[in-house]
Every structure is written in C-alpha cells, then in structure tokens.
Design an enzyme around this catalytic site. Structure first.
Site, mmCIF file in Angstrom:
data_model
loop_
_atom_site.group_PDB
_atom_site.id
_atom_site.type_symbol
_atom_site.label_atom_id
_atom_site.label_comp_id
_atom_site.label_asym_id
_atom_site.label_seq_id
_atom_site.Cartn_x
_atom_site.Cartn_y
_atom_site.Cartn_z
ATOM 1 C CB CYS A 136 -19.309 -15.040 12.544
ATOM 2 S SG CYS A 136 -18.802 -14.455 14.364
ATOM 3 C CB THR A 200 -12.174 -18.388 14.265
ATOM 4 O OG1 THR A 200 -13.454 -17.872 14.553
ATOM 5 C CG2 THR A 200 -11.442 -17.187 14.073
#
Ligand code: DHB
Length: 324
Positions: A136, A200
C-alpha cells in the site's frame, strides 16, 4: 469433429489448486468489507472475491476526500481503514457459510510480527487463499516505505506468514520498484505460492485549480484504472517470464473483456478487477466475462489455458508455424 471441438467453451481456471468458475476476482479494497457485499459481488458475476485488507486490530483510515477519478485513472488514499480481526471473523464467517465462490483473505500490518499474528488468525477462518498486502503506497507516514519495496523486507514478511499456515499465500507486489522480478524471486524463495501484480502506482497527486491545493486530504494517493494497464501488463509479463510456474493475479486497469484477455496473454491466471466497478458499476464482472467469451468465440479459443502466456516471444510465430 475432434474432441476439442465438442468441448464447451469455459472461463474456468485453477489457481494454487483452487477452482474458479471464471478468473475475475474483485480486488482488495473494493466492496470487500462485509460478507453480504462479497456475496453481492459473486451474484454480479465475479468468479472469486478478495476481502479488504484485514489488520490485527482497528486501524483508522484517512479523512475525506479519499478518492478522485477522471476518465483515465483514479487516485485514492483511503488509508486502509479496518475494524480489525474480530469483526473480520464475523463477516468472513458469514461468507463462508455456504460459500458461493472462493475467498481470498487480504491481510496487512505495519510490522513483521503483526503479519504473523494476523496471518494466524485469518488462517483459522480457512479462506481459500491468503493475499499479503505489503505494497500500500498510502501509509508511509505511519509505517515507512512499503515492505514490497525491499527484497529482504518482502522476504521477511513472506517467511513469517508461511510459518503460520499451509493455505496458499499470494504476495501483493508494488509496481513502484526498479526490479519487480527480484522482489518476486525473494518472496518465492521465502515460501510464496503466487502473486498479485500490481498494487496501485505512485502515489500520484491531483490539484484542484480553484483551491490550488491537492484534492485528496492525504494529498497523494495510489493511481489505478485504465491508465495503469500497460504497467500491470509489463509487471505480469516480467514475472511470468522469470517464473512461469508461479500463478499470478493480474491486477491493474482491467476494465473490458479485451483488457482481461491481454492480461491472460502476458501470463496471468486470475484477474483482479477494482476500479472498473467505478466506471461500469458492480455489473462489470458479468459484462467483462461476457466480453471475454465473445472474444474467445470469435477467435475459436475454448479455454484460457490455450492463450495464457502466448504474448511471450516466439509463441505467435510458433503457433503460426504449427498451423501452416
Ligand atoms: C489504499 C491501499 C492500497 O493498497 C492501495 O493500493 C491504495 C489505497 C488505501 O487504503 O489507502
């Protein structure tokens, strides 16, 4: 007519020995907080589900706004909010009662020892797979650089999770590294069974022209959606090339059936779908599956095993020669 011609077309795949009716799994962080919402994702055509990242104890996320999108990409910094393992036990327990599709439990921690703890507790719920979120990009202020950005850190987390369970473990890798393959190799040596590639990208930033400030409260956020597809395809391509036997959940920018087929061609087995829910609604799973079937029908492909990894050098010319 040959046997293969008689065989019905199928989207079914096997991942670490677990059967999925189709390869589309909802990515972690999307619709994955309650048992009921996971069931709803399956009702809408997903072949499997991934929970939101589960912490050992409650973890507060970032304040609003946490998300902003345009037609090309989304930026989000939710900050991994979660009620902790006790709540997860209730929700996953609910889902596991006449389970409609395989469950991937995603776990997260800020310290290596906490990964061991949450892995042990989650393993007791008997999910089909455990996905380990070491990538993350939005909690750096709290915990420093993601574990996925360092070979020894990624291996250390993998090792402690491996020691706690025999359930297959999938490491969710970060694209924000110079060499994703060397990190992946270190994880396999430490006991990983598969990968989810990629988390991401970035983080990135978007500015509000009126306020002249970053739009997100966290200022920066992970980038997802159509714009990152070339990056996720390249990561999966590289990992599959280096370790063709290790299964991968290809994730990043899959919005249409054709995106999904591309991801299979570079070597993915399962396909993570997240931001597409924003663009196409929860129906995106059924829509993408239908588009995949249409492509397969048109190209006379009966199973995804036939096209997995064909994008690697030589496959096309070899098949071309075979048919000539
Ligand atoms: C968040 C977590 C992620 O793993 C990610 O890629 C993007 C956002 C979050 O909760 O902020």
């Amino acid at each position: 007519m040959s046997l293969t011609n008689l065989k019905k077309m199928s989207l079914g795949v096997k991942f670490c020995g677990v059967k999925f009716e189709n390869p589309l799994v909802v990515a972690s962080g999307i619709l994955g907080v309650t048992g009921a919402s996971l069931r709803n994702v399956v009702k809408n055509g997903a072949g499997g589900v991934t929970t939101k990242s589960i912490w050992v104890s409650e973890h507060k996320g970032h304040p609003n706004p946490v998300m902003i999108a345009n037609e090309h990409y989304m930026l989000n910094a939710v900050g991994l909010p979660d009620a902790g393992i006790e709540k997860a036990k209730l929700e996953l327990g609910n889902y596991m009662k006449n389970q409609p599709a395989p469950l991937i439990a995603n776990i997260v921690a800020g310290r290596v020892d906490d990964f061991a703890e949450v892995a042990e507790q989650v393993a007791a719920l008997k999910p089909d797979l455990i996905e380990v979120n070491i990538s993350c990009p939005n909690v750096e202020d709290e915990f420093g650089k993601p574990f996925a950005c360092s070979m020894p850190d990624a291996a250390r987390v993998t090792r402690v999770v491996r020691a706690k369970t025999k359930i297959p473990i999938i490491i969710k890798l970060s694209p924000n590294v110079l060499n994703i393959v060397e990190i992946a190799r270190a994880c396999v040596e430490a006991g990983a069974d598969g990968f989810c590639a990629i988390n991401t990208v970035g983080p990135g930033i978007m500015i509000d022209l009126e306020t002249r400030e970053p739009i997100l409260a966290n200022k920066v956020g992970g980038v997802s959606g159509p714009a990152i597809k070339p990056l996720s395809l390249k990561a999966v391509y590289d990992i599959h090339k280096a370790m063709p036997k290790i299964p991968i959940i290809g994730t990043g920018g899959i919005t249409t059936g054709e995106d999904a087929i591309e991801m299979i061609m570079v070597g993915a087995t399962l396909l993570g779908v997240g931001t597409a829910v924003y663009y196409r609604g929860i129906e995106c799973f059924a829509k993408i599956a239908k588009e995949m079937e249409e492509w397969m029908k048109k190209h006379k492909v009966k199973s995804l095993d036939e096209i997995r990894g064909v994008a690697h050098a030589g496959s096309y010319s070899k098949r071309f020669t075979d048919f000539s």
